[in-house]
Design a protein around this motif. Structure first.
Motif, PDB file in Angstrom:
ATOM      1  N   LEU A   1     -82.942  -0.271  -8.654  1.00  0.00           N
ATOM      2  CA  LEU A   1     -82.033  -0.268  -9.800  1.00  0.00           C
ATOM      3  C   LEU A   1     -81.069   0.912  -9.794  1.00  0.00           C
ATOM      4  O   LEU A   1     -80.116   0.934 -10.566  1.00  0.00           O
ATOM      5  CB  LEU A   1     -82.847  -0.264 -11.097  1.00  0.00           C
ATOM      6  N   ALA A   2     -81.307   1.907  -8.938  1.00  0.00           N
ATOM      7  CA  ALA A   2     -80.406   3.059  -8.801  1.00  0.00           C
ATOM      8  C   ALA A   2     -80.122   3.721 -10.139  1.00  0.00           C
ATOM      9  O   ALA A   2     -78.981   3.892 -10.552  1.00  0.00           O
ATOM     10  CB  ALA A   2     -79.112   2.639  -8.112  1.00  0.00           C
ATOM     11  N   GLY A   3     -81.183   4.112 -10.826  1.00  0.00           N
ATOM     12  CA  GLY A   3     -81.014   4.765 -12.120  1.00  0.00           C
ATOM     13  C   GLY A   3     -80.912   3.744 -13.233  1.00  0.00           C
ATOM     14  O   GLY A   3     -81.608   2.727 -13.250  1.00  0.00           O
ATOM     15  N   ASN A   4     -80.030   4.011 -14.184  1.00  0.00           N
ATOM     16  CA  ASN A   4     -79.825   3.061 -15.284  1.00  0.00           C
ATOM     17  C   ASN A   4     -79.254   1.783 -14.699  1.00  0.00           C
ATOM     18  O   ASN A   4     -78.202   1.808 -14.064  1.00  0.00           O
ATOM     19  CB  ASN A   4     -78.874   3.658 -16.318  1.00  0.00           C
ATOM     20  N   PRO A   5     -79.911   0.634 -14.859  1.00  0.00           N
ATOM     21  CA  PRO A   5     -79.498  -0.571 -14.129  1.00  0.00           C
ATOM     22  C   PRO A   5     -78.082  -1.019 -14.448  1.00  0.00           C
ATOM     23  O   PRO A   5     -77.643  -0.997 -15.600  1.00  0.00           O
ATOM     24  CB  PRO A   5     -80.514  -1.623 -14.593  1.00  0.00           C
ATOM     25  N   SER A   6     -77.369  -1.417 -13.399  1.00  0.00           N
ATOM     26  CA  SER A   6     -76.069  -2.056 -13.579  1.00  0.00           C
ATOM     27  C   SER A   6     -76.288  -3.463 -14.106  1.00  0.00           C
ATOM     28  O   SER A   6     -77.413  -3.984 -14.132  1.00  0.00           O
ATOM     29  CB  SER A   6     -75.325  -2.126 -12.239  1.00  0.00           C
ATOM     30  N   LEU A   7     -75.202  -4.121 -14.501  1.00  0.00           N
ATOM     31  CA  LEU A   7     -75.315  -5.500 -14.971  1.00  0.00           C
ATOM     32  C   LEU A   7     -75.851  -6.402 -13.872  1.00  0.00           C
ATOM     33  O   LEU A   7     -76.636  -7.325 -14.127  1.00  0.00           O
ATOM     34  CB  LEU A   7     -73.954  -5.996 -15.451  1.00  0.00           C
ATOM     35  N   ALA A   8     -75.448  -6.133 -12.634  1.00  0.00           N
ATOM     36  CA  ALA A   8     -75.939  -6.938 -11.517  1.00  0.00           C
ATOM     37  C   ALA A   8     -77.440  -6.757 -11.362  1.00  0.00           C
ATOM     38  O   ALA A   8     -78.186  -7.719 -11.115  1.00  0.00           O
ATOM     39  CB  ALA A   8     -75.210  -6.545 -10.233  1.00  0.00           C
ATOM     40  N   ALA A   9     -77.918  -5.518 -11.492  1.00  0.00           N
ATOM     41  CA  ALA A   9     -79.351  -5.266 -11.365  1.00  0.00           C
ATOM     42  C   ALA A   9     -80.132  -5.955 -12.479  1.00  0.00           C
ATOM     43  O   ALA A   9     -81.187  -6.551 -12.240  1.00  0.00           O
ATOM     44  CB  ALA A   9     -79.621  -3.767 -11.385  1.00  0.00           C
ATOM     45  N   TRP A  10     -79.598  -5.895 -13.700  1.00  0.00           N
ATOM     46  CA  TRP A  10     -80.257  -6.595 -14.806  1.00  0.00           C
ATOM     47  C   TRP A  10     -80.338  -8.087 -14.528  1.00  0.00           C
ATOM     48  O   TRP A  10     -81.350  -8.737 -14.806  1.00  0.00           O
ATOM     49  CB  TRP A  10     -79.509  -6.356 -16.114  1.00  0.00           C
ATOM     50  N   GLU A  11     -79.263  -8.653 -14.011  1.00  0.00           N
ATOM     51  CA  GLU A  11     -79.262 -10.093 -13.749  1.00  0.00           C
ATOM     52  C   GLU A  11     -80.297 -10.456 -12.686  1.00  0.00           C
ATOM     53  O   GLU A  11     -80.998 -11.461 -12.803  1.00  0.00           O
ATOM     54  CB  GLU A  11     -77.871 -10.569 -13.322  1.00  0.00           C
ATOM     55  N   VAL A  12     -80.396  -9.650 -11.629  1.00  0.00           N
ATOM     56  CA  VAL A  12     -81.387  -9.930 -10.587  1.00  0.00           C
ATOM     57  C   VAL A  12     -82.797  -9.900 -11.170  1.00  0.00           C
ATOM     58  O   VAL A  12     -83.610 -10.808 -10.935  1.00  0.00           O
ATOM     59  CB  VAL A  12     -81.255  -8.918  -9.428  1.00  0.00           C
ATOM     60  N   VAL A  13     -83.090  -8.861 -11.948  1.00  0.00           N
ATOM     61  CA  VAL A  13     -84.435  -8.733 -12.511  1.00  0.00           C
ATOM     62  C   VAL A  13     -84.736  -9.897 -13.457  1.00  0.00           C
ATOM     63  O   VAL A  13     -85.819 -10.506 -13.394  1.00  0.00           O
ATOM     64  CB  VAL A  13     -84.586  -7.380 -13.234  1.00  0.00           C
ATOM     65  N   ARG A  14     -83.796 -10.218 -14.318  1.00  0.00           N
ATOM     66  CA  ARG A  14     -84.013 -11.322 -15.259  1.00  0.00           C
ATOM     67  C   ARG A  14     -84.242 -12.641 -14.525  1.00  0.00           C
ATOM     68  O   ARG A  14     -85.122 -13.429 -14.892  1.00  0.00           O
ATOM     69  CB  ARG A  14     -82.808 -11.456 -16.198  1.00  0.00           C
ATOM     70  N   ARG A  15     -83.434 -12.886 -13.506  1.00  0.00           N
ATOM     71  CA  ARG A  15     -83.573 -14.144 -12.778  1.00  0.00           C
ATOM     72  C   ARG A  15     -84.887 -14.197 -12.008  1.00  0.00           C
ATOM     73  O   ARG A  15     -85.519 -15.259 -11.903  1.00  0.00           O
ATOM     74  CB  ARG A  15     -82.368 -14.357 -11.864  1.00  0.00           C
ATOM     75  N   LEU A  16     -85.320 -13.081 -11.468  1.00  0.00           N
ATOM     76  CA  LEU A  16     -86.617 -13.050 -10.791  1.00  0.00           C
ATOM     77  C   LEU A  16     -87.746 -13.389 -11.768  1.00  0.00           C
ATOM     78  O   LEU A  16     -88.648 -14.177 -11.454  1.00  0.00           O
ATOM     79  CB  LEU A  16     -86.858 -11.674 -10.170  1.00  0.00           C
TER      80      LEU A  16
END
Length: 440
Positions: free
Chosen positions: A326-341
């Motif tokens: 997540l490289a620190g505070n998650p970017s929107l892309a990181a949030w989307e990946v986690v949510r989709r997983l």
């Protein structure tokens, strides 16, 4: 003030007399009284004077004034000054003695009220110009803007500039009927394109711009959702308006991720996973080539970390377990990946820093179904005990609750030590099944 109409300066001897420090409390009190009363020379002021001030005032008024609390009539003082060597009234003298023209604060307040009334009228006119004055959501939007204070904090000048710009963008959006449906429309504009087209400024709708804030508040009212408070919420609202925001800057870093589908994107990702390559996923990719694809098979275990150094060490150690960084505070892309997983049924386990920002990130992730990975109280206490003397860092900032395990917050407060993720790298690599769990 026009130089030709400016009052003549006080004679130097008179100025020295009147500007004596002993009389300073008197002139300060008189200035305050005059400004509050619309510069009307009426009433009295009460002021405390020392011996020298009382003596000077006695000489000015021609009667004995005793040191202490003194009440002075402004009309009398005005008359005395006009008949003295000053040859000027109280308003003029006080202005010269206290550093500048007096302000009619009563008139200024009235002018401010009138100016703000004009601002609210222009906001109504902006809605009317877009054909939205009668929209069911319009009153709630206007009242929300008023209560929020975003215009008053910005000030009259900024509000006067922003509202016509808001009106221009609102007309463009209303013409495309984006407020008439609850269905997410097809993208009609790039964000910079819409800003350039309506405002002549490609950055006019950037995050933080007052015009953008007004438009998003209008959209939130129209769609019946809360005013966006995060970058992700603002981005989602832009998309709902048919506006494509920046989808390529923020990324999610993934490693050994093997989507199970048969299309070209899952095959490409599996090929990269097989080669041991880390991949940066953008929102553009996730909502384009990867749209509709599963990111992981149900039941798959995916480990998430905060620091890219952890993922890098895992890659160097030959880890084959899927990872997300997540490289620190998650970017929107990181949030989307986690949510989709999580939505795909994968078991996502997260480890981050044991500091207040770190556990705040963890709490948000755990609230959407992510599981802790070595983020328990025992993990923290064990790591704190093993810290080398030259690695000790105290916690900074405001304590943050740890709802997945309340005892963790208390342990962190008690030990008052920040433990960064890299400190636990050997244990993390062991969990990931590294060939060599010792960091090199």
């Amino acid at each position: 003030m026009n130089p030709s109409t400016a009052a003549p300066a006080l004679p130097e001897r008179t100025r020295r007399y009147l500007s004596h420090a002993g009389l300073a409390p008197l002139w300060t009190a008189v200035r305050t009284k005059l400004e509050r009363a619309g510069l009307a020379v009426t009433g009295t002021v009460a002021v405390t004077l020392e011996d020298d001030g009382a003596a000077l005032l006695s000489g000015l008024l021609g009667r004995t004034i005793t040191a202490g609390r003194v009440r002075v009539s402004l009309p009398v003082l005005d008359q005395v000054l006009r008949g003295s060597a000053a040859e000027a009234g109280l308003v003029t003298v006080v202005a010269q003695l206290t550093g500048g023209d007096l302000v009619d604060r009563r008139a200024a307040r009235e002018q401010t009220r009138a100016s703000w009334a004009g601002i609210w009228q222009r906001l109504d006119a902006a809605l009317a110009s877009a054909g939205l004055a009668g929209a069911a959501w319009a009153p709630a939007f206007v009242e929300g803007v008023r209560r929020s204070g975003i215009l008053t904090r910005a000030g009259i000048d900024a509000a006067s500039t922003a509202i016509p710009r808001f009106a221009a963008v609102l007309r463009e959006c209303a013409a495309a009927e984006v407020f008439d449906t609850a269905v997410v429309p097809r993208p009609g504009w790039e964000l910079a394109e819409l800003a350039g087209r309506c405002l002549g400024d490609a950055h006019g709708l950037d995050d933080g711009e007052l015009t953008a804030s007004l438009l998003l508040r209008a959209a939130a009212a129209a769609f019946g959702v809360a005013t966006p408070g995060t970058a992700e919420e603002r981005r989602e609202l832009w998309i709902r308006l048919g506006v494509t925001p920046d989808l390529v800057s923020g990324t999610a870093l993934v490693f050994r991720l093997r989507p199970p589908g048969t299309g070209p994107w899952p095959e490409m990702m599996r090929a990269r996973a097989g080669m041991g390559l880390a991949t940066h996923l953008t929102l553009h990719e996730l909502r384009g080539a990867a749209l509709g694809e599963r990111l992981a098979a149900p039941g798959a275990e995916v480990f998430a970390c905060e620091n890219p150094q952890v993922l890098q060490a895992a890659a160097r150690a030959g880890v084959t377990t899927p990872m997300v960084c997540l490289a620190g505070n998650p970017s929107l892309a990181a949030w989307e990946v986690v949510r989709r997983l999580v939505d795909d049924g994968a078991r996502v386990r997260y480890h981050g820093d044991f500091d207040w920002p770190g556990v705040a990130i963890a709490a948000r992730l755990f609230s959407i179904g992510v599981e802790p990975w070595r983020m328990r109280t025992g993990d923290y206490v064990e790591a704190a005990a093993a810290l080398a003397a030259d690695s000790v860092l105290t916690l900074t900032g405001t304590p943050v609750p740890t709802p997945w395990e309340p005892e963790l917050m208390e342990a962190m407060r008690r030990h008052d030590l920040a433990i960064h993720e890299e400190t636990l790298l050997p244990a993390l690599l062991e969990d990931l099944g590294a060939d060599d769990a010792s960091p090199s």
